[in-house]
Design a protein around this motif. Structure first.
Motif, PDB file in Angstrom:
ATOM      1  N   SER A 100      40.258  19.635  80.796  1.00  0.00           N
ATOM      2  CA  SER A 100      41.638  19.834  81.243  1.00  0.00           C
ATOM      3  C   SER A 100      41.801  21.263  81.764  1.00  0.00           C
ATOM      4  O   SER A 100      40.971  22.138  81.505  1.00  0.00           O
ATOM      5  N   LYS A 101      42.870  21.498  82.465  1.00  0.00           N
ATOM      6  CA  LYS A 101      43.102  22.846  83.025  1.00  0.00           C
ATOM      7  C   LYS A 101      43.186  23.896  81.929  1.00  0.00           C
ATOM      8  O   LYS A 101      42.686  25.014  82.074  1.00  0.00           O
ATOM      9  N   LEU A 102      43.816  23.532  80.809  1.00  0.00           N
ATOM     10  CA  LEU A 102      43.947  24.478  79.698  1.00  0.00           C
ATOM     11  C   LEU A 102      42.584  24.827  79.115  1.00  0.00           C
ATOM     12  O   LEU A 102      42.272  25.994  78.870  1.00  0.00           O
ATOM     13  N   SER A 103      41.753  23.799  78.927  1.00  0.00           N
ATOM     14  CA  SER A 103      40.430  24.021  78.324  1.00  0.00           C
ATOM     15  C   SER A 103      39.501  24.785  79.263  1.00  0.00           C
ATOM     16  O   SER A 103      38.776  25.684  78.839  1.00  0.00           O
ATOM     17  N   THR A 104      39.503  24.427  80.537  1.00  0.00           N
ATOM     18  CA  THR A 104      38.610  25.111  81.478  1.00  0.00           C
ATOM     19  C   THR A 104      39.030  26.553  81.726  1.00  0.00           C
ATOM     20  O   THR A 104      38.210  27.393  82.102  1.00  0.00           O
ATOM     21  N   SER A 105      40.316  26.853  81.507  1.00  0.00           N
ATOM     22  CA  SER A 105      40.764  28.240  81.661  1.00  0.00           C
ATOM     23  C   SER A 105      40.301  29.102  80.490  1.00  0.00           C
ATOM     24  O   SER A 105      40.173  30.318  80.623  1.00  0.00           O
ATOM     25  N   LYS A 106      40.020  28.479  79.342  1.00  0.00           N
ATOM     26  CA  LYS A 106      39.612  29.214  78.147  1.00  0.00           C
ATOM     27  C   LYS A 106      38.093  29.254  77.951  1.00  0.00           C
ATOM     28  O   LYS A 106      37.563  30.201  77.385  1.00  0.00           O
ATOM     29  N   HIS A 107      37.413  28.195  78.411  1.00  0.00           N
ATOM     30  CA  HIS A 107      35.990  28.044  78.096  1.00  0.00           C
ATOM     31  C   HIS A 107      35.167  27.914  79.380  1.00  0.00           C
ATOM     32  O   HIS A 107      35.340  26.961  80.140  1.00  0.00           O
ATOM     33  N   ARG A 108      34.270  28.846  79.571  1.00  0.00           N
ATOM     34  CA  ARG A 108      33.484  28.905  80.806  1.00  0.00           C
ATOM     35  C   ARG A 108      32.592  27.672  80.972  1.00  0.00           C
ATOM     36  O   ARG A 108      32.459  27.140  82.072  1.00  0.00           O
ATOM     37  N   ILE A 109      31.971  27.221  79.874  1.00  0.00           N
ATOM     38  CA  ILE A 109      31.083  26.066  79.975  1.00  0.00           C
ATOM     39  C   ILE A 109      31.869  24.819  80.364  1.00  0.00           C
ATOM     40  O   ILE A 109      31.421  24.026  81.205  1.00  0.00           O
ATOM     41  N   ASN A 110      33.048  24.628  79.780  1.00  0.00           N
ATOM     42  CA  ASN A 110      33.873  23.478  80.152  1.00  0.00           C
ATOM     43  C   ASN A 110      34.236  23.525  81.627  1.00  0.00           C
ATOM     44  O   ASN A 110      34.264  22.489  82.310  1.00  0.00           O
ATOM     45  N   LYS A 111      34.494  24.729  82.116  1.00  0.00           N
ATOM     46  CA  LYS A 111      34.804  24.882  83.543  1.00  0.00           C
ATOM     47  C   LYS A 111      33.600  24.506  84.403  1.00  0.00           C
ATOM     48  O   LYS A 111      33.747  23.826  85.431  1.00  0.00           O
TER      49      LYS A 111
END
Length: 338
Positions: A139-150
């Motif tokens: 999600s946008k929230l998760s990818t903004s916090k976690h580089r690997i998720n992005k």
């Protein structure tokens, strides 16, 4: 077919739904849950743990007595699921496209629901399944916090008009990592850290497999069949259990009724090593364990593991650990008395 719809925003609520609909005994320790099932419906265990970076790991180790469909609610463009089947088979489909894609033994499967809001996972009647599911929040929230998720999102969430579903080729390295995961006996924070490390490794191997499959799309499965790969895995397990074996390549290949060429291909695929190189690797790894946990001297360890000479053992030990076995043993003793 029994259909089980799971509308859950966390692991505990998922297990609550499963327990209500299929029964069993549920236990929760820290952030890790287990549902034990033993009924006319089926038998086995579903395990799950919530890890860092909004990542969830679930393992299915069970057999149902009828066809079963799990329906997981997933908001659009918010989760990438990595499925691996270590034994048996299962299938996946999106709610908007009921075309099933089967993931067989040693295969990987990746699904990103870009337009659909549900993932369907199918278990077949009387088929024992050992499978893992790693869900990465994109999600946008998760990818903004976690580089690997992005980074995961950038690889698999590129097409916003179609769902992404991919079944990869056979990979035995992942099965080996899952076996290590199942062997973890530690508790508390140590257990969580070990699980996190192995889940990260499995995720990396699945993404790497996807990249390789994209490069060799014309022949994604190689020349070995699933049965042959399973035989290679059995031979790997045998070598790990009996590292002192002095059987040659032909004799070891005969144990699993495969040609030496297929065995070598399997070991290169699973371990990135030839059969003999893998035996040396396992022996040195076992020797390091014996140095740390027993009072055997170096000569006794050399003899017990079937090495041809002490000098040869010292040479390959240093290549693997950048330290001679004698110095390693001395360092262990110093650490114990410090």
């Amino acid at each position: 077919m029994k259909t089980i719809e799971i509308k859950a925003n966390n692991l505990q609520s998922m297990f609550t739904t499963l327990k209500r609909k299929i029964g069993g005994t549920f236990t929760l320790q820290r952030n890790e849950g287990e549902l034990h099932i033993d009924s006319t419906f089926g038998k086995g265990i579903i395990r799950g743990i919530e890890l860092e970076r909004n990542t969830t790991f679930v393992e299915f180790d069970l057999k149902f007595n009828e066809d079963v469909e799990f329906i997981f609610a997933s908001p659009q463009q918010s989760v990438v699921n990595f499925l691996y089947c270590a034994e048996g088979k299962l299938a996946h489909a999106f709610n908007s496209d009921k075309t099933k894609k089967t993931v067989e033994t040693f295969q990987t499967g990746i699904a990103a629901n870009m337009v659909s809001e549900k993932n369907h996972i199918y278990f077949y009647k009387d088929v024992f399944v050992n499978s893992t599911l790693i869900s990465v929040n994109t999600s946008k929230l998760s990818t903004s916090k976690h580089r690997i998720n992005k980074m995961v999102s950038e690889i698999f969430n590129t097409d916003t008009s179609n769902d992404y579903s991919f079944v990869g080729s056979y990979n035995l390295k992942i099965a080996d990592s899952i076996k290590q995961l199942q062997a973890i006996k530690q508790q508390g924070v140590v257990r969580t850290l070990l699980i996190q490390g192995l889940v990260n490794l499995i995720l990396a191997l699945e993404i790497e497999q996807h990249s390789l499959d994209m490069k060799r799309a014309a022949q994604p499965k190689g020349s070995l069949t699933a049965y042959e790969l399973k035989q290679v895995k059995e031979l790997s397990d045998y070598i790990n259990n009996f590292p002192e074996t002095n059987l040659n390549v032909i004799e070891l290949a005969a144990k699993i009724a495969l040609s030496p060429a297929k065995v070598q291909e399997g070991f290169k695929l699973m371990h990135g090593k030839t059969l003999n190189s893998y035996i040396r690797f396992v022996r040195v790894k076992k020797s390091e364990e014996l140095i740390k946990t027993t009072d055997l001297n170096i000569s006794e360890i050399v003899y017990s593991l079937g090495f041809s000479s002490r000098s040869y053992f010292s040479k390959i030990f240093k290549e693997q650990y950048n330290c001679s076995p004698i110095n390693y043993k001395q360092n262990i003793k110093l650490a114990a008395t410090a």
